[in-house]
Enzyme design. Structure first.
Site, PDB file in Angstrom:
ATOM      1  N   LYS A 184     -78.180  43.378  -7.423  1.00 23.93           N
ATOM      2  CA  LYS A 184     -77.884  43.379  -5.995  1.00 23.93           C
ATOM      3  C   LYS A 184     -79.195  43.299  -5.251  1.00 23.93           C
ATOM      4  CE  LYS A 184     -73.913  43.978  -3.710  1.00 23.93           C
ATOM      5  NZ  LYS A 184     -72.571  43.596  -4.090  1.00 23.93           N
ATOM      6  N   GLY A 234     -57.736  41.342   6.887  1.00 24.47           N
ATOM      7  CA  GLY A 234     -58.911  40.495   7.075  1.00 24.47           C
ATOM      8  C   GLY A 234     -58.842  39.284   6.174  1.00 24.47           C
ATOM      9  N   ASN A 235     -60.000  38.827   5.706  1.00 26.20           N
ATOM     10  CA  ASN A 235     -60.045  37.604   4.891  1.00 26.20           C
ATOM     11  C   ASN A 235     -59.178  37.718   3.643  1.00 26.20           C
ATOM     12  OD1 ASN A 235     -61.841  36.265   6.614  1.00 26.20           O
ATOM     13  ND2 ASN A 235     -63.553  37.411   5.738  1.00 26.20           N
ATOM     14  N   VAL A 236     -59.285  38.846   2.945  1.00 27.45           N
ATOM     15  CA  VAL A 236     -58.491  39.019   1.724  1.00 27.45           C
ATOM     16  C   VAL A 236     -57.053  39.398   2.079  1.00 27.45           C
ATOM     17  CG1 VAL A 236     -58.217  40.326  -0.417  1.00 27.45           C
ATOM     18  CG2 VAL A 236     -60.516  39.758   0.393  1.00 27.45           C
ATOM     19  N   GLY A 262     -55.024  46.522   6.129  1.00 23.93           N
ATOM     20  CA  GLY A 262     -56.181  45.633   6.306  1.00 23.93           C
ATOM     21  C   GLY A 262     -55.774  44.180   6.141  1.00 23.93           C
TER      22      GLY A 262
HETATM   23  P1  NAD Z   1     -62.641  41.830   6.326  1.00 22.61           P
HETATM   24  O1  NAD Z   1     -63.729  42.513   7.059  1.00 22.61           O
HETATM   25  O2  NAD Z   1     -62.392  40.371   6.528  1.00 22.61           O
HETATM   26  O3  NAD Z   1     -61.235  42.587   6.617  1.00 22.61           O
HETATM   27  C1  NAD Z   1     -61.062  43.961   6.607  1.00 22.61           C
HETATM   28  C2  NAD Z   1     -59.889  44.259   7.538  1.00 22.61           C
HETATM   29  O4  NAD Z   1     -59.525  45.620   7.379  1.00 22.61           O
HETATM   30  C3  NAD Z   1     -60.235  44.038   9.013  1.00 22.61           C
HETATM   31  O5  NAD Z   1     -59.229  43.238   9.615  1.00 22.61           O
HETATM   32  C4  NAD Z   1     -60.250  45.445   9.582  1.00 22.61           C
HETATM   33  O6  NAD Z   1     -59.820  45.500  10.943  1.00 22.61           O
HETATM   34  C5  NAD Z   1     -59.268  46.154   8.662  1.00 22.61           C
HETATM   35  N1  NAD Z   1     -59.434  47.596   8.583  1.00 22.61           N
HETATM   36  C6  NAD Z   1     -60.580  48.290   8.356  1.00 22.61           C
HETATM   37  N2  NAD Z   1     -60.320  49.607   8.335  1.00 22.61           N
HETATM   38  C7  NAD Z   1     -58.976  49.745   8.517  1.00 22.61           C
HETATM   39  C8  NAD Z   1     -58.118  50.859   8.603  1.00 22.61           C
HETATM   40  N3  NAD Z   1     -58.552  52.119   8.485  1.00 22.61           N
HETATM   41  N4  NAD Z   1     -56.792  50.642   8.815  1.00 22.61           N
HETATM   42  C9  NAD Z   1     -56.324  49.373   8.933  1.00 22.61           C
HETATM   43  N5  NAD Z   1     -57.120  48.275   8.862  1.00 22.61           N
HETATM   44  C10 NAD Z   1     -58.415  48.464   8.662  1.00 22.61           C
HETATM   45  O7  NAD Z   1     -62.916  42.145   4.788  1.00 22.61           O
HETATM   46  P2  NAD Z   1     -62.363  41.362   3.520  1.00 22.61           P
HETATM   47  O8  NAD Z   1     -63.339  40.322   3.114  1.00 22.61           O
HETATM   48  O9  NAD Z   1     -60.928  40.995   3.742  1.00 22.61           O
HETATM   49  O10 NAD Z   1     -62.452  42.513   2.404  1.00 22.61           O
HETATM   50  C11 NAD Z   1     -61.530  43.585   2.407  1.00 22.61           C
HETATM   51  C12 NAD Z   1     -61.956  44.624   1.379  1.00 22.61           C
HETATM   52  O11 NAD Z   1     -61.997  44.027   0.085  1.00 22.61           O
HETATM   53  C13 NAD Z   1     -63.367  45.198   1.612  1.00 22.61           C
HETATM   54  O12 NAD Z   1     -63.385  46.542   1.175  1.00 22.61           O
HETATM   55  C14 NAD Z   1     -64.234  44.354   0.707  1.00 22.61           C
HETATM   56  O13 NAD Z   1     -65.416  45.043   0.327  1.00 22.61           O
HETATM   57  C15 NAD Z   1     -63.307  44.159  -0.475  1.00 22.61           C
HETATM   58  N6  NAD Z   1     -63.604  42.958  -1.260  1.00 22.61           N
HETATM   59  C16 NAD Z   1     -63.604  41.736  -0.660  1.00 22.61           C
HETATM   60  C17 NAD Z   1     -63.874  40.600  -1.417  1.00 22.61           C
HETATM   61  C18 NAD Z   1     -63.855  39.228  -0.795  1.00 22.61           C
HETATM   62  O14 NAD Z   1     -63.813  38.238  -1.551  1.00 22.61           O
HETATM   63  N7  NAD Z   1     -63.865  39.113   0.522  1.00 22.61           N
HETATM   64  C19 NAD Z   1     -64.150  40.725  -2.804  1.00 22.61           C
HETATM   65  C20 NAD Z   1     -64.112  41.991  -3.386  1.00 22.61           C
HETATM   66  C21 NAD Z   1     -63.840  43.106  -2.598  1.00 22.61           C
END
Ligand code: NAD
Length: 339
Positions: A78, A176-178, A174
Site C-alpha cells: 500500500k 454508492g459505486n458498489v 450504502g
Molecule cells: P462509495 O463512497 O461510492 O459509496 C458509499 C456509500 O455509502 C455512499 O453513498 C454513502 O452515502 C453511503 N454511506 C456511508 N455511510 C453510510 C451509513 N452509515 N448509512 C447509509 N449509507 C452510508 O463507496 P464504494 O466504492 O461503493 O465502496 C463501498 C464500500 O466497499 C467501502 O467500504 C469500500 O471501502 C468498500 N470496497 C469498495 C470496493 C470498490 O471496488 N469500490 C472494493 C472493495 C471494498
C-alpha cells in the site's frame, strides 16, 4: 520502527520526497511470497508521520491477506502520499510518485484508493507501467459487486439452505459505486430489497428504478431480513449494532466491517453468519490485478465467481471447528502466506 515492522511482519518500508512538487510518500511492502506487492495509493492529510506509516503498514498487511485468499499470485502493499495543505500542480506530484514506483522495478504495483482517482493513475502511468486502475482500465466497483453477489449466494447456501436468491430479503446499507451496482444485480435475482443511504437522492433512484423499499437510517440494523449487506463505511459491526441485527447472515462489500476483535465472536454468539469482508469484496482487486496481467474478461469473471467457493470452504471449516469465519479466513490466509 523496526519493532513495529516486525510485529506486522512487514518486508519493507520505502520513504520518498520530491522537493520540486512537495511530494512526501511512503510505500509499504508487506509480503511478496506470492508475487509483487499490489495495493492502492491513499492521498490524504495525516496528523503525523507515525500515523501515516501505521496506516500504510496496516493496509499493506490487509492486501496480502486479501490477495492470498483471492488466489492471486500477488503480494500485499500500500502507498500513502501525505496530502499537503496546498498543491501547486497535482499532475506533477503524481508523476513524481510514478518515478518513485518505477525505482522499485516492479516490486510494487499501485492502484486507486481513498483520495486518488483514475486520472491520478494516468499521471503515474506517464512514468511507470506498474500501475492499475487507470481511466483506460475502468472502475472496478461493478466487479466488486459481482464478487459480493457470489458471496451473498454462499451465505444463503450456508445459512438459508438455498442457492437461489429469489424471495430472499436483503437490507442493503450504502448505495454508492458498489451498492448501486449490487442493487441492480440483486433485484434481477428476485431479491426483496430494502435500502438505506445517507444520500436521499441515491435512495430515491433505486426505489424509483428498481422498486426497492426505503428504510430510515436509524432503523437499518433492526430491519428484519435474511441478509444484512453493509456497503457504506467500515466499523459498522459493533456491540450495539450487532445486538440490534435481525438477520441470519451479514455479507457486504464494506472494508473493515468488524469494529473490534470481539465483534466476530458476538456475531457467532447471536447465531449470525459473518462473511469475512476482505474475502467477499475481492472482486475489484481480482479485476485490477488480472486486467494488469492481460487476462480476458471471461476468465476474470470466472475468478470473481470463485469467491463463492472460497467462502463455502471458510463456512464449512468454521462449522467444523466451532470458530468464527473471520478467524478461519485469517488462518487460511496465514497458511498461504507463511505455511
Ligand atoms: P462509495 O463512497 O461510492 O459509496 C458509499 C456509500 O455509502 C455512499 O453513498 C454513502 O452515502 C453511503 N454511506 C456511508 N455511510 C453510510 C451509513 N452509515 N448509512 C447509509 N449509507 C452510508 O463507496 P464504494 O466504492 O461503493 O465502496 C463501498 C464500500 O466497499 C467501502 O467500504 C469500500 O471501502 C468498500 N470496497 C469498495 C470496493 C470498490 O471496488 N469500490 C472494493 C472493495 C471494498
Amino acid at each position: 520502527m523496526f519493532a513495529a515492522m516486525r510485529s506486522e511482519r512487514m518486508e519493507a518500508l520505502h520513504f520518498f520526497t520530491d522537493a520540486a512538487t512537495g511530494l512526501e510518500a511512503i510505500i509499504a511492502i508487506h509480503n511478496t511470497r506470492l508475487g509483487p506487492a499490489l495495493g492502492g495509493c491513499r492521498y490524504q492529510p495525516y496528523a503525523s508521520l507515525d500515523e501515516a506509516v501505521a496506516d500504510a503498514m496496516r493496509l499493506a498487511r490487509g492486501m496480502s491477506y486479501k490477495a492470498a485468499l483471492a488466489g492471486l499470485e500477488q503480494g500485499g502493499g500500500k502507498s500513502v502520499i501525505i496530502r499537503p495543505p496546498h498543491v501547486e500542480d497535482r499532475a506533477a506530484l503524481f508523476e513524481a510518485f510514478g518515478r518513485c514506483i518505477e525505482s522499485l522495478r516492479g516490486g510494487y504495483i499501485t492502484a486507486v484508493d481513498s483520495g486518488t482517482s483514475p486520472a491520478d493513475m494516468d499521471c503515474i502511468a506517464q512514468q511507470t507501467q506498474h500501475v492499475t486502475s487507470t481511466t483506460r482500465a475502468g472502475d472496478p466497483s461493478p466487479q466488486t459487486a459481482l464478487g459480493v453477489l457470489a458471496g451473498i449466494r454462499a451465505a444463503a447456501r450456508a445459512r438459508l439452505g438455498q442457492d437461489d436468491l429469489n424471495g430472499v430479503r436483503i437490507m442493503l446499507q450504502g448505495l454508492g459505486n458498489v451498492g448501486h451496482a449490487l442493487a441492480e444485480l440483486l433485484v434481477a435475482e428476485g431479491v426483496e430489497l430494502l435500502v438505506a443511504d445517507l444520500d436521499a437522492g441515491k435512495v430515491r433512484l433505486v426505489v424509483d428504478e428498481l422498486g426497492a423499499q426505503p428504510v430510515a437510517l436509524d432503523a437499518v440494523f433492526e430491519a428484519p431480513c435474511d441478509i444484512f449487506t453493509p456497503c457504506g463505511l467500515g466499523g459498522v459491526l459493533n456491540t450495539m449494532s450487532i445486538g440490534q441485527l435481525r438477520c441470519a447472515a451479514v455479507a457486504g462489500a464494506a472494508n473493515n466491517q468488524l469494529a473490534d476483535a470481539d465483534a466476530a465472536d458476538l456475531l457467532d454468539a447471536r447465531g449470525i453468519l459473518y462473511t469475512p469482508d476482505y474475502v467477499i469484496n475481492a472482486g475489484g482487486l481480482l479485476y485490477v490485478a488480472l486486467t494488469h496481467k492481460g487476462m480476458s474478461k471471461g476468465e476474470i469473471a470466472l475468478r470473481i465467481r470463485q469467491i463463492g467457493d472460497r467462502l463455502d470452504s471458510i463456512f464449512a471449516q468454521s462449522q467444523a471447528e466451532g470458530r468464527s469465519p473471520a478467524e478461519i479466513a485469517d488462518r487460511q490466509a496465514e497458511g498461504i502466506l507463511y505455511g
